[in-house]
Design a protein around this motif. Structure first.
Motif, PDB file in Angstrom:
ATOM      1  N   ASP A  41       0.853  -1.183   0.000  1.00 53.60           N
ATOM      2  CA  ASP A  41       0.000   0.000   0.000  1.00 53.60           C
ATOM      3  C   ASP A  41       0.891   1.237   0.000  1.00 53.60           C
ATOM      4  N   THR A  43       0.498   4.156   1.135  1.00 57.16           N
ATOM      5  CA  THR A  43       0.510   4.856   2.421  1.00 57.16           C
ATOM      6  C   THR A  43       1.525   4.222   3.367  1.00 57.16           C
ATOM      7  N   ARG A  44       1.613   2.902   3.367  1.00 54.96           N
ATOM      8  CA  ARG A  44       2.559   2.220   4.256  1.00 54.96           C
ATOM      9  C   ARG A  44       3.995   2.485   3.844  1.00 54.96           C
ATOM     10  N   LEU A  46       4.979   5.188   2.353  1.00 52.95           N
ATOM     11  CA  LEU A  46       5.188   6.575   2.768  1.00 52.95           C
ATOM     12  C   LEU A  46       5.471   6.660   4.267  1.00 52.95           C
ATOM     13  N   LEU A  47       4.710   5.935   5.070  1.00 47.37           N
ATOM     14  CA  LEU A  47       4.922   5.956   6.521  1.00 47.37           C
ATOM     15  C   LEU A  47       6.318   5.464   6.894  1.00 47.37           C
ATOM     16  N   THR A  65      -0.125  11.862  10.599  1.00 46.68           N
ATOM     17  CA  THR A  65      -1.442  12.008   9.964  1.00 46.68           C
ATOM     18  C   THR A  65      -1.430  13.084   8.881  1.00 46.68           C
ATOM     19  N   THR A  68       0.144  12.248   5.370  1.00 47.91           N
ATOM     20  CA  THR A  68      -0.595  11.245   4.601  1.00 47.91           C
ATOM     21  C   THR A  68      -1.957  11.747   4.153  1.00 47.91           C
ATOM     22  N   LEU A  70      -4.588  11.457   5.919  1.00 48.02           N
ATOM     23  CA  LEU A  70      -5.563  10.482   6.403  1.00 48.02           C
ATOM     24  C   LEU A  70      -5.881  10.748   7.871  1.00 48.02           C
ATOM     25  N   THR A  74      -7.055   5.732  10.662  1.00 49.46           N
ATOM     26  CA  THR A  74      -6.590   5.072   9.444  1.00 49.46           C
ATOM     27  C   THR A  74      -5.071   4.931   9.453  1.00 49.46           C
ATOM     28  N   VAL A  75      -4.373   5.981   9.868  1.00 45.39           N
ATOM     29  CA  VAL A  75      -2.919   5.921   9.966  1.00 45.39           C
ATOM     30  C   VAL A  75      -2.522   4.860  10.989  1.00 45.39           C
ATOM     31  N   HIS A  78      -2.666   1.396   9.472  1.00 42.56           N
ATOM     32  CA  HIS A  78      -1.506   1.115   8.622  1.00 42.56           C
ATOM     33  C   HIS A  78      -0.256   0.869   9.474  1.00 42.56           C
TER      34      HIS A  78
END
Length: 115
Positions: A41, A43-44, A46-47, A65, A68, A70, A74-75, A78
């Motif tokens: 994903d 987002t993951r 990116l995190l 947060t 992202t 989000l 949600t964060v 992930h």
């Protein structure tokens, strides 16, 4: 009269060196797939990038947060997936959770494929 052009012969040994000495086992393949699934994903990914670039390779969930775009729940979802996969570790300080990159966790991806 036609002329014959001789082309050089390329030996298979010269161009096709295997990347690994032996294939991985079915169990290793399953574990490796779970690592890639956790990173499947954007987002993951990116995190992990944000945490890896943070001072001390640690970031508060409150700082994750906004980049992202989000919500915090949600964060956190992930982050739990990344923690369960062994990429991040989590510590609580008061009301906040801090996430750190697990040393060597990204190296496992390379090692899993190059055995």
């Amino acid at each position: 009269m036609s002329s014959v052009v001789e082309l050089p012969v390329i030996q298979q040994d010269d161009c096709c060196t295997p990347l690994t000495t032996t294939p991985i086992t079915l169990d290793q393949a399953a574990r490796t797939a779970s690592l890639f699934k956790a990173l499947g994903d954007p987002t993951r990914v990116l995190l992990i990038s944000i945490v890896a670039a943070a001072e001390g390779q640690e970031a508060c969930v409150c700082d994750l947060t906004e980049p992202t775009g989000l919500s915090q729940p949600t964060v956190s979802h992930h982050l739990k997936i990344l923690t369960d996969a062994g990429f991040l570790s989590r510590t609580r300080r008061g009301n906040w959770a801090y996430y750190s990159l697990v040393e060597g966790s990204l190296d496992r991806l390379t090692a899993a494929l190059g055995s």
